[in-house]
Motif scaffolding. Structure first.
Motif, PDB file in Angstrom:
ATOM      1  N   ALA A 129       0.940  -1.160   0.208  1.00 40.91           N
ATOM      2  CA  ALA A 129       0.050  -0.102  -0.080  1.00 40.91           C
ATOM      3  C   ALA A 129       0.804   1.312  -0.138  1.00 40.91           C
ATOM      4  O   ALA A 129       2.000   1.162   0.196  1.00 40.91           O
ATOM      5  N   ALA A 130       0.138   2.602  -0.135  1.00 39.15           N
ATOM      6  CA  ALA A 130       0.863   3.597  -0.313  1.00 39.15           C
ATOM      7  C   ALA A 130       0.223   4.513   0.799  1.00 39.15           C
ATOM      8  O   ALA A 130      -0.899   4.795   0.614  1.00 39.15           O
ATOM      9  N   VAL A 131       1.018   5.408   1.680  1.00 40.76           N
ATOM     10  CA  VAL A 131       0.508   6.589   2.461  1.00 40.76           C
ATOM     11  C   VAL A 131       1.127   7.475   1.667  1.00 40.76           C
ATOM     12  O   VAL A 131       2.182   7.737   1.746  1.00 40.76           O
ATOM     13  N   ALA A 162       9.351   3.922   8.297  1.00 34.28           N
ATOM     14  CA  ALA A 162      10.326   3.025   8.752  1.00 34.28           C
ATOM     15  C   ALA A 162       9.358   1.698   9.589  1.00 34.28           C
ATOM     16  O   ALA A 162       9.858   0.632   9.401  1.00 34.28           O
ATOM     17  N   GLU A 163       8.421   1.976  10.121  1.00 33.37           N
ATOM     18  CA  GLU A 163       7.429   1.258  10.598  1.00 33.37           C
ATOM     19  C   GLU A 163       6.614   0.102   9.583  1.00 33.37           C
ATOM     20  O   GLU A 163       6.335  -1.094   9.860  1.00 33.37           O
ATOM     21  N   LEU A 164       6.229   1.009   8.696  1.00 38.22           N
ATOM     22  CA  LEU A 164       5.421   0.124   7.554  1.00 38.22           C
ATOM     23  C   LEU A 164       6.188  -0.345   6.632  1.00 38.22           C
ATOM     24  O   LEU A 164       5.725  -1.447   5.837  1.00 38.22           O
ATOM     25  N   GLY A 165       7.525  -0.009   6.407  1.00 38.18           N
ATOM     26  CA  GLY A 165       8.249  -0.405   5.275  1.00 38.18           C
ATOM     27  C   GLY A 165       8.411  -2.052   5.125  1.00 38.18           C
ATOM     28  O   GLY A 165       8.727  -2.488   4.094  1.00 38.18           O
ATOM     29  N   PRO A 166       8.475  -2.738   6.113  1.00 36.42           N
ATOM     30  CA  PRO A 166       8.784  -4.175   6.076  1.00 36.42           C
ATOM     31  C   PRO A 166       7.556  -4.996   5.520  1.00 36.42           C
ATOM     32  O   PRO A 166       7.629  -6.038   5.112  1.00 36.42           O
ATOM     33  N   ARG A 167       6.484  -4.194   5.598  1.00 41.48           N
ATOM     34  CA  ARG A 167       5.317  -4.782   4.945  1.00 41.48           C
ATOM     35  C   ARG A 167       5.046  -4.565   3.496  1.00 41.48           C
ATOM     36  O   ARG A 167       4.189  -4.733   2.757  1.00 41.48           O
ATOM     37  N   VAL A 169       4.850  -1.264   2.662  1.00 43.96           N
ATOM     38  CA  VAL A 169       3.906  -0.229   2.500  1.00 43.96           C
ATOM     39  C   VAL A 169       4.945   1.210   2.498  1.00 43.96           C
ATOM     40  O   VAL A 169       5.776   1.347   3.225  1.00 43.96           O
ATOM     41  N   THR A 170       4.724   2.018   1.664  1.00 41.50           N
ATOM     42  CA  THR A 170       5.649   3.305   1.192  1.00 41.50           C
ATOM     43  C   THR A 170       4.849   4.360   1.917  1.00 41.50           C
ATOM     44  O   THR A 170       3.369   4.382   2.099  1.00 41.50           O
ATOM     45  N   ALA A 171       5.576   5.340   2.621  1.00 42.08           N
ATOM     46  CA  ALA A 171       4.971   6.705   3.093  1.00 42.08           C
ATOM     47  C   ALA A 171       5.808   7.904   2.691  1.00 42.08           C
ATOM     48  O   ALA A 171       6.814   7.980   3.238  1.00 42.08           O
ATOM     49  N   ASN A 172       5.163   8.513   1.957  1.00 39.44           N
ATOM     50  CA  ASN A 172       5.777   9.917   1.501  1.00 39.44           C
ATOM     51  C   ASN A 172       4.896  11.168   1.651  1.00 39.44           C
ATOM     52  O   ASN A 172       3.765  11.140   1.803  1.00 39.44           O
ATOM     53  N   ILE A 227      10.273   4.133  -3.327  1.00 41.75           N
ATOM     54  CA  ILE A 227      10.531   5.252  -2.936  1.00 41.75           C
ATOM     55  C   ILE A 227       9.684   5.404  -1.521  1.00 41.75           C
ATOM     56  O   ILE A 227       8.475   5.505  -1.618  1.00 41.75           O
ATOM     57  N   THR A 228      10.364   6.053  -0.538  1.00 40.37           N
ATOM     58  CA  THR A 228       9.601   5.962   0.784  1.00 40.37           C
ATOM     59  C   THR A 228      10.423   6.853   1.610  1.00 40.37           C
ATOM     60  O   THR A 228      11.516   7.010   1.683  1.00 40.37           O
ATOM     61  N   GLY A 229       9.609   7.668   2.718  1.00 36.93           N
ATOM     62  CA  GLY A 229      10.329   8.567   3.626  1.00 36.93           C
ATOM     63  C   GLY A 229      10.867   9.942   2.896  1.00 36.93           C
ATOM     64  O   GLY A 229      11.681  10.713   3.434  1.00 36.93           O
ATOM     65  N   GLN A 230      10.174  10.196   1.984  1.00 34.18           N
ATOM     66  CA  GLN A 230      10.793  11.291   1.087  1.00 34.18           C
ATOM     67  C   GLN A 230       9.738  12.408   1.130  1.00 34.18           C
ATOM     68  O   GLN A 230       8.362  12.342   1.171  1.00 34.18           O
TER      69      GLN A 230
END
Length: 242
Positions: A129-131, A162-167, A169-172, A227-230
């Motif tokens: 998923a993407a947040v 960081a918390e959802l990355g192992p699943r 899931v990206t968060a940007n 791409i995550t945490g950006q």
């Protein structure tokens, strides 16, 4: 494959444009917000969209929202918020209690709302998923409690990544500059201020909701799975030209 998208603050402006984009792509879209009128107006025009009233700063309201949502969310767009200073009468010298109330209002609307919503939906976010958080150029400027809230949003998003990355899931964060055709400034954006905001860009124009839609759609697409945490700034180069 059709996805399930949740767009908070989806009744007007950027949120509405983002919701309409995903619905046009065939995704199932749930839009939320505090005002039923705009939400229902948007949802009535699209069979792929459903409106649910929700105050995202209220944990109990979020619990009720969960009962209205499907068991899987593929894209969460935390768009609800805005500068709450525009909603109160200006005070030349507010007392400390008023200052605290006003400061907390921006934190609640722009940071706490996103944090509570993401936490409430954490277990429902699908693998991959993407947040996407909607930030602001104000996070990098002297913009009072609104800017502080958006800066905190970008920092907190690092924890989400960081918390959802192992699943998977990206968060940007998508961080707009001045975007025309929204209700952001209420009726307080005068011609000289509008001109100054446009002059500060490298492109020489105001942004429009479609500019933000493109960035959000990319971050929610298969092309952005690594791409995550950006923070993606969409401001016509205003940060580099001020």
């Amino acid at each position: 494959m059709s996805r399930t998208i949740l767009v908070t603050g989806g009744g007007t402006g950027i949120g509405r444009a983002v919701a309409e984009h995903f619905a046009a792509q065939g995704d199932t879209v749930v839009i939320t917000g505090r005002r039923p009128g705009p939400l229902n107006e948007v949802a009535a025009r699209n069979k792929k969209m459903r409106a649910v009233s929700c105050d995202h700063t209220d944990p109990e309201a979020l619990q009720r929202l969960l009962e209205e949502l499907p068991g899987r969310i593929d894209v969460l767009i935390n768009n609800a918020g805005g500068n709450t200073d525009f909603d109160r009468a200006s005070e030349a010298e507010p007392d400390l209690a008023s200052y605290a109330q006003a400061f907390r209002a921006n934190l609640e609307a722009n940071l706490i709302s996103a944090a509570l919503t993401t936490k409430a939906l954490e277990s429902r976010l699908s693998a991959g998923a993407a947040v996407v958080q909607i930030g602001s150029i104000a996070a990098d400027q002297a913009s009072g409690s609104y800017g502080a809230a958006k800066a905190a949003l970008a920092n907190w998003n690092l924890n989400v990544a960081a918390e959802l990355g192992p699943r998977g899931v990206t968060a940007n964060v998508v961080s707009p500059g001045y975007i025309a055709d929204t209700e952001f400034f209420r009726d307080r954006l005068f011609d000289d201020r509008r001109s100054a905001l446009i002059d500060a860009t490298a492109t020489g124009r105001a942004g429009v909701p479609a500019d933000i839609v493109g960035a959000v759609a990319f971050l929610a697409s298969p092309a952005a799975r690594h791409i995550t945490g950006q923070v993606l700034n969409v401001n016509g180069g205003a940060r580099t030209t001020r």
